[in-house]
Design a protein around this motif. Structure first.
Motif, PDB file in Angstrom:
ATOM      1  N   ILE A  74     -45.139  53.398  76.832  1.00 52.45           N
ATOM      2  CA  ILE A  74     -46.439  53.709  77.439  1.00 52.45           C
ATOM      3  C   ILE A  74     -46.274  54.859  78.425  1.00 52.45           C
ATOM      4  CG2 ILE A  74     -48.210  52.846  79.048  1.00 52.45           C
ATOM      5  CD1 ILE A  74     -48.258  50.262  77.490  1.00 52.45           C
ATOM      6  N   GLY A  75     -47.147  55.856  78.275  1.00 49.18           N
ATOM      7  CA  GLY A  75     -47.185  56.985  79.190  1.00 49.18           C
ATOM      8  C   GLY A  75     -48.475  56.953  79.993  1.00 49.18           C
ATOM      9  N   ASN A  76     -48.519  57.802  81.013  1.00 50.67           N
ATOM     10  CA  ASN A  76     -49.614  57.828  81.994  1.00 50.67           C
ATOM     11  C   ASN A  76     -50.671  58.865  81.575  1.00 50.67           C
ATOM     12  OD1 ASN A  76     -51.099  58.470  84.365  1.00 50.67           O
ATOM     13  ND2 ASN A  76     -49.379  57.910  85.679  1.00 50.67           N
ATOM     14  N   HIS A  77     -51.906  58.386  81.446  1.00 51.07           N
ATOM     15  CA  HIS A  77     -53.019  59.278  81.084  1.00 51.07           C
ATOM     16  C   HIS A  77     -54.080  59.180  82.184  1.00 51.07           C
ATOM     17  CE1 HIS A  77     -55.089  61.792  78.218  1.00 51.07           C
ATOM     18  NE2 HIS A  77     -55.985  60.907  77.847  1.00 51.07           N
ATOM     19  N   THR A  78     -53.594  58.994  83.407  1.00 55.02           N
ATOM     20  CA  THR A  78     -54.364  58.737  84.652  1.00 55.02           C
ATOM     21  C   THR A  78     -54.977  57.332  84.656  1.00 55.02           C
ATOM     22  OG1 THR A  78     -56.588  59.508  84.042  1.00 55.02           O
ATOM     23  CG2 THR A  78     -55.034  61.195  84.837  1.00 55.02           C
ATOM     24  N   PHE A  79     -55.399  56.913  85.839  1.00 59.20           N
ATOM     25  CA  PHE A  79     -55.969  55.565  85.941  1.00 59.20           C
ATOM     26  C   PHE A  79     -57.391  55.515  85.387  1.00 59.20           C
ATOM     27  CE2 PHE A  79     -57.241  51.496  87.391  1.00 59.20           C
ATOM     28  CZ  PHE A  79     -56.063  50.780  87.443  1.00 59.20           C
ATOM     29  N   ASN A  80     -58.155  56.584  85.617  1.00 63.32           N
ATOM     30  CA  ASN A  80     -59.582  56.561  85.226  1.00 63.32           C
ATOM     31  C   ASN A  80     -59.964  57.672  84.251  1.00 63.32           C
ATOM     32  OD1 ASN A  80     -60.668  54.393  87.073  1.00 63.32           O
ATOM     33  ND2 ASN A  80     -59.694  55.735  88.583  1.00 63.32           N
ATOM     34  N   HIS A  81     -58.974  58.224  83.543  1.00 65.82           N
ATOM     35  CA  HIS A  81     -59.237  59.332  82.633  1.00 65.82           C
ATOM     36  C   HIS A  81     -59.939  60.487  83.354  1.00 65.82           C
ATOM     37  CE1 HIS A  81     -60.185  61.277  78.686  1.00 65.82           C
ATOM     38  NE2 HIS A  81     -59.020  60.750  78.404  1.00 65.82           N
ATOM     39  N   SER A 137     -47.759  52.404  89.501  1.00 73.59           N
ATOM     40  CA  SER A 137     -47.534  51.157  90.259  1.00 73.59           C
ATOM     41  C   SER A 137     -47.923  49.944  89.424  1.00 73.59           C
ATOM     42  CB  SER A 137     -48.376  51.135  91.534  1.00 73.59           C
ATOM     43  OG  SER A 137     -48.099  52.263  92.299  1.00 73.59           O
ATOM     44  N   LEU A 138     -49.065  50.054  88.726  1.00 73.80           N
ATOM     45  CA  LEU A 138     -49.504  48.948  87.875  1.00 73.80           C
ATOM     46  C   LEU A 138     -48.452  48.618  86.814  1.00 73.80           C
ATOM     47  CD1 LEU A 138     -51.790  47.038  86.781  1.00 73.80           C
ATOM     48  CD2 LEU A 138     -52.634  49.001  85.472  1.00 73.80           C
ATOM     49  N   MET A 139     -47.885  49.650  86.206  1.00 77.13           N
ATOM     50  CA  MET A 139     -46.897  49.426  85.143  1.00 77.13           C
ATOM     51  C   MET A 139     -45.613  48.789  85.688  1.00 77.13           C
ATOM     52  SD  MET A 139     -48.304  50.115  82.300  1.00 77.13           S
ATOM     53  CE  MET A 139     -46.848  49.885  81.270  1.00 77.13           C
ATOM     54  N   ILE A 140     -45.246  49.152  86.895  1.00 79.80           N
ATOM     55  CA  ILE A 140     -44.051  48.553  87.508  1.00 79.80           C
ATOM     56  C   ILE A 140     -44.347  47.109  87.907  1.00 79.80           C
ATOM     57  CG2 ILE A 140     -42.732  48.510  89.691  1.00 79.80           C
ATOM     58  CD1 ILE A 140     -41.461  50.580  88.158  1.00 79.80           C
ATOM     59  N   GLU A 141     -45.463  46.923  88.611  1.00 79.46           N
ATOM     60  CA  GLU A 141     -45.734  45.603  89.164  1.00 79.46           C
ATOM     61  C   GLU A 141     -46.033  44.573  88.094  1.00 79.46           C
ATOM     62  OE1 GLU A 141     -48.791  46.477  92.017  1.00 79.46           O
ATOM     63  OE2 GLU A 141     -47.359  47.732  93.143  1.00 79.46           O
ATOM     64  N   LYS A 142     -46.811  44.971  87.081  1.00 74.93           N
ATOM     65  CA  LYS A 142     -47.227  43.972  86.088  1.00 74.93           C
ATOM     66  C   LYS A 142     -46.335  43.910  84.852  1.00 74.93           C
ATOM     67  CE  LYS A 142     -51.394  42.020  84.825  1.00 74.93           C
ATOM     68  NZ  LYS A 142     -52.758  42.136  84.325  1.00 74.93           N
ATOM     69  N   TYR A 143     -45.700  45.037  84.524  1.00 77.39           N
ATOM     70  CA  TYR A 143     -44.956  45.073  83.248  1.00 77.39           C
ATOM     71  C   TYR A 143     -43.495  45.478  83.421  1.00 77.39           C
ATOM     72  CZ  TYR A 143     -49.775  44.966  81.758  1.00 77.39           C
ATOM     73  OH  TYR A 143     -51.088  44.610  81.611  1.00 77.39           O
ATOM     74  N   ASP A 144     -43.096  45.727  84.685  1.00 79.45           N
ATOM     75  CA  ASP A 144     -41.714  46.075  84.970  1.00 79.45           C
ATOM     76  C   ASP A 144     -41.244  47.320  84.190  1.00 79.45           C
ATOM     77  OD1 ASP A 144     -39.340  45.714  86.327  1.00 79.45           O
ATOM     78  OD2 ASP A 144     -38.478  44.408  84.769  1.00 79.45           O
ATOM     79  N   ARG A 145     -42.149  48.281  84.026  1.00 83.27           N
ATOM     80  CA  ARG A 145     -41.790  49.506  83.311  1.00 83.27           C
ATOM     81  C   ARG A 145     -41.957  50.712  84.223  1.00 83.27           C
ATOM     82  NH1 ARG A 145     -40.905  48.638  77.600  1.00 83.27           N
ATOM     83  NH2 ARG A 145     -41.004  46.367  77.525  1.00 83.27           N
ATOM     84  N   LYS A 146     -40.929  51.545  84.262  1.00 79.62           N
ATOM     85  CA  LYS A 146     -41.044  52.799  84.999  1.00 79.62           C
ATOM     86  C   LYS A 146     -41.612  53.842  84.032  1.00 79.62           C
ATOM     87  CE  LYS A 146     -38.319  55.756  88.066  1.00 79.62           C
ATOM     88  NZ  LYS A 146     -38.897  57.038  87.729  1.00 79.62           N
ATOM     89  N   VAL A 147     -42.696  54.462  84.424  1.00 82.16           N
ATOM     90  CA  VAL A 147     -43.358  55.417  83.524  1.00 82.16           C
ATOM     91  C   VAL A 147     -42.806  56.815  83.767  1.00 82.16           C
ATOM     92  CG1 VAL A 147     -45.586  56.391  82.843  1.00 82.16           C
ATOM     93  CG2 VAL A 147     -45.442  54.003  83.564  1.00 82.16           C
ATOM     94  N   LYS A 148     -42.407  57.467  82.675  1.00 86.90           N
ATOM     95  CA  LYS A 148     -41.777  58.788  82.793  1.00 86.90           C
ATOM     96  C   LYS A 148     -42.667  59.922  82.320  1.00 86.90           C
ATOM     97  CE  LYS A 148     -37.354  57.321  81.055  1.00 86.90           C
ATOM     98  NZ  LYS A 148     -36.365  57.648  80.023  1.00 86.90           N
ATOM     99  N   TYR A 149     -43.571  59.613  81.416  1.00 85.42           N
ATOM    100  CA  TYR A 149     -44.315  60.680  80.733  1.00 85.42           C
ATOM    101  C   TYR A 149     -45.782  60.679  81.143  1.00 85.42           C
ATOM    102  CZ  TYR A 149     -40.156  60.141  77.884  1.00 85.42           C
ATOM    103  OH  TYR A 149     -38.862  60.019  77.470  1.00 85.42           O
ATOM    104  N   THR A 187     -44.150  63.861  91.448  1.00 84.46           N
ATOM    105  CA  THR A 187     -44.172  62.476  90.982  1.00 84.46           C
ATOM    106  C   THR A 187     -43.002  62.180  90.036  1.00 84.46           C
ATOM    107  OG1 THR A 187     -45.677  63.150  89.202  1.00 84.46           O
ATOM    108  CG2 THR A 187     -46.684  62.232  91.167  1.00 84.46           C
ATOM    109  N   GLY A 188     -42.191  63.186  89.755  1.00 83.80           N
ATOM    110  CA  GLY A 188     -41.028  62.997  88.891  1.00 83.80           C
ATOM    111  C   GLY A 188     -41.399  62.698  87.448  1.00 83.80           C
ATOM    112  N   MET A 189     -42.538  63.212  87.005  1.00 81.37           N
ATOM    113  CA  MET A 189     -42.973  62.914  85.646  1.00 81.37           C
ATOM    114  C   MET A 189     -42.825  64.129  84.742  1.00 81.37           C
ATOM    115  SD  MET A 189     -45.999  60.320  86.057  1.00 81.37           S
ATOM    116  CE  MET A 189     -45.142  59.448  84.809  1.00 81.37           C
ATOM    117  N   LYS A 190     -42.693  63.842  83.460  1.00 86.96           N
ATOM    118  CA  LYS A 190     -42.631  64.906  82.464  1.00 86.96           C
ATOM    119  C   LYS A 190     -43.994  65.012  81.786  1.00 86.96           C
ATOM    120  CE  LYS A 190     -38.750  66.231  80.031  1.00 86.96           C
ATOM    121  NZ  LYS A 190     -37.597  65.979  79.138  1.00 86.96           N
TER     122      LYS A 190
END
Ligand SMILES: [Zn+2]
Length: 211
Positions: A80-87, A107-119, A138-141
């Motif tokens: 799962i990658g980040n496409h913003t919280f509210n598009h 934060s949601l992905m870490i707290e609820k799914y234990d996943r660090k999002v990179k993309y 933000t250290g994202m690609k």
């Protein structure tokens, strides 16, 4: 800026830190805007049958609302990658609001799914020089594409046209996991799979395609 099927070279050069294609001569499928109760199931079932691993650029509010589907995406081995919280179109937001759109998703992905999002993929592909800075901070690609299928136009003929004319050995393909595509998403994926096989190309896994 508005992109065509394959963004112009000049733009790719201006934003050369962003990924515009896969790095390993494999095909990568990316699915924007989900999860969605009407389309995600269809997509996951097909990927499971075809043994394809994809990158889902989800929207934070959908991740929150459809948490079962978020879990299913992850349990099936997709990323799962980040496409913003509210598009939100980041180029229209100030820095604080842009950071909030990106960080609240992560934060949601870490707290609820234990996943660090990179993309990260910007909604509507809208980027400017501030986006570059945001990615650094933000250290994202930032993951763009070199094959936009226009599947959201709900016309399989458009998808076929894009694949027939723009599929390459290193294609990063954009599809959508949304109400707009639910009727054509399976046929679109099947068409891509056939074309990939006819051309002698192979699908890769997200982490390997984006090194
Ligand atoms: Zn989107």
């Amino acid at each position: 800026m508005k992109f065509l099927y394959d963004p112009p070279l000049l733009i790719k050069r201006l934003f050369k830190d962003f990924c515009w294609q896969t790095s390993n001569n494999k095909i990568l499928l990316t699915l924007d805007d989900g999860p969605n109760p009407r389309s995600t199931e269809k997509i996951l079932n097909l990927f499971s049958k075809l043994e394809i691993k994809a990158l889902f650029f989800c929207v934070g509010k959908n991740v929150e609302r459809y948490s079962e589907w978020t879990k299913n995406i992850l349990n099936e081995g997709h990323i799962i990658g980040n496409h913003t919280f509210n598009h939100k179109i980041l180029t229209r937001l100030n820095k604080i609001d842009s950071l909030e759109e990106i960080n609240s998703f992560n934060s949601l992905m870490i707290e609820k799914y234990d996943r660090k999002v990179k993309y990260f993929r910007p909604p509507f592909g809208m980027v400017n020089f501030k986006t570059k800075k945001l990615m650094k901070e933000t250290g994202m690609k930032c993951v763009m594409w070199n094959l936009l299928t226009y599947d959201y136009k709900k016309d399989i003929k458009k998808v076929k046209f894009s694949v027939n004319n723009y599929l390459q050995i290193n294609s990063m393909i954009v599809l959508h996991d949304s109400n707009k595509t639910e009727d054509i998403i399976e046929d679109s994926i099947k068409y891509i799979v056939d074309a990939v096989s006819k051309n002698g190309f192979d699908f890769g896994v997200p982490e390997e395609c984006l090194k």
